[in-house]
Scaffold this active site. Structure first.
Site, PDB file in Angstrom:
ATOM      1  N   HIS A 205       0.843  -1.193   0.000  1.00 38.90           N
ATOM      2  CA  HIS A 205       0.000   0.000   0.000  1.00 38.90           C
ATOM      3  C   HIS A 205       0.877   1.241   0.000  1.00 38.90           C
ATOM      4  CE1 HIS A 205       1.044  -0.456   4.256  1.00 38.90           C
ATOM      5  NE2 HIS A 205       0.742   0.825   4.422  1.00 38.90           N
ATOM      6  N   LEU A 206       0.306   2.346  -0.457  1.00 32.53           N
ATOM      7  CA  LEU A 206       0.919   3.663  -0.384  1.00 32.53           C
ATOM      8  C   LEU A 206      -0.065   4.611   0.273  1.00 32.53           C
ATOM      9  CD1 LEU A 206       1.584   2.461  -3.548  1.00 32.53           C
ATOM     10  CD2 LEU A 206       3.310   4.253  -3.313  1.00 32.53           C
TER      11      LEU A 206
END
Length: 363
Positions: A205-206
């Site tokens: 994830h970012l």
């Protein structure tokens, strides 16, 4: 599930400027921005976050000095956010029994990002057409961060059902670049924390969020090393610098992946930050700036520190988790805390030589 379809025609290569030439950080928000913020505000009003955060309500100050650190008091985030597991290796495998983003509530999903199809009906994915059968349904999700550090704080979860660990891929880097280009807000930031660099979930994830204050890294000078590679030496932790100007999303993602893979293979923790800013060596033309910081590993959290040194802090935005330490912060004290995350000079120098060699062969 709500879907946001886009194509390269929706990219905002330049944000809007006021009539006097000054950049308006939120003039004429894009369709993407409007969908994100309206969904985020609806989720907030319905109680899907762990605490209430209203736009512009965080206690904020700009620290006097060259770097003009943006400091915000946000104690609830650190009281409520998910605690990091004790992970000692960047190669720690994905563990399905642990929390991951397939286990979130449906109300936490804002929408799925989908690239428009080409004339043949094939899905355009990151610059190529993919008609290969897959074992799972590919979905790139935009979800709320239930413990937000600022207004509009979301998570970008590439191909959520691939169950990938927190390791950057070419596709995730392309998606990060595409997402920031979909926003017309000058203060839309995207970032990544590797394992052992304050990632709290080992599922790829970012982060992304809006900030109404300019950061020093948006305009600061950098030093050219070779090819498309630059060095950021104006901040307490030295890092590698890249820009979209003169490149393409696909080429830049491949170059970034080559470098992040090198860090991963060598067990070097790292943080990545993307924002709009000036083209290197100019003071006007706008581009996407990317900074990649190799850094010391972090095992667990220091609850007594005023702030962590993750991607936002390395870029100059400091959410503060200890109220008693908020008023006493100075540029010198912040520099000292952030500098403690830096690699030793010898290790950084050897890594720099390796990265320069890698980037000489990037195409």
């Amino acid at each position: 599930m709500s879907v946001h379809k886009f194509s390269e025609d929706d990219w905002n290569l330049q944000t809007i400027s006021d009539t006097d030439g000054q950049t308006n950080r939120q003039a004429e928000l894009s369709k993407f921005d409007r969908k994100l913020t309206s969904g985020w505000e609806k989720a907030m009003s319905q109680g899907h976050f762990k605490f209430k955060l209203e736009k512009g309500k965080l206690q904020t100050k700009i620290i006097p000095g060259k770097k003009k650190y943006v400091v915000q008091l946000n104690v609830p985030r650190f009281q409520e956010k998910r605690k990091m597991d004790v992970i000692r290796s960047l190669k720690h495998p994905f563990q399905a029994e642990k929390f991951n983003f397939t286990k979130i509530k449906p109300e936490e999903i804002l929408f799925e990002l989908v690239k428009e199809t080409n004339s043949n009906g094939e899905q355009q994915t990151n610059g190529c057409y993919d008609n290969t059968a897959v074992e799972h349904q590919k979905k790139d999700l935009i979800i709320i961060n239930v413990s937000p550090m600022e207004y509009g704080h979301i998570l970008i979860v590439p191909d959520v059902y691939s169950l990938a660990p927190q390791v950057l891929t070419v596709k995730s880097l392309e998606l990060a670049l595409e997402t920031i280009l979909l926003s017309s807000h000058r203060g839309f930031h995207v970032g990544f924390n590797s394992l052992c660099a304050f990632a709290s979930v080992n599922h790829l994830h970012l982060h992304a969020y809006y900030l109404e204050h300019e950061l020093f890294v948006e305009t600061c000078p950098v030093q050219h090393l070779c090819g498309d590679l630059y060095e950021l030496d104006e901040m307490p932790v030295k890092g590698f610098a890249f820009q979209l100007h003169g490149s393409t999303v696909q080429k830049l993602a491949r170059t970034l992946h080559k470098v992040t893979s090198c860090l991963h293979d060598q067990e070097i923790a790292h943080n990545l930050h993307l924002s709009r800013g000036t083209v290197f060596g100019t003071d006007k033309t706008e581009t996407i700036r990317i900074f990649l910081w190799p850094r010391k590993k972090v095992i667990g959290e220091n609850d007594l520190a005023a702030f962590n040194a993750a991607f936002v802090e390395l870029a100059g935005h400091l959410p503060i988790k200890v109220a008693d330490l908020f008023d006493g912060l100075t540029e010198e004290s912040i520099n000292e805390t952030i500098r403690s995350a830096a690699l030793e000079d010898g290790e950084y120098g050897a890594l720099k030589a390796t990265v320069m060699e890698l980037c000489r062969t990037c195409h």
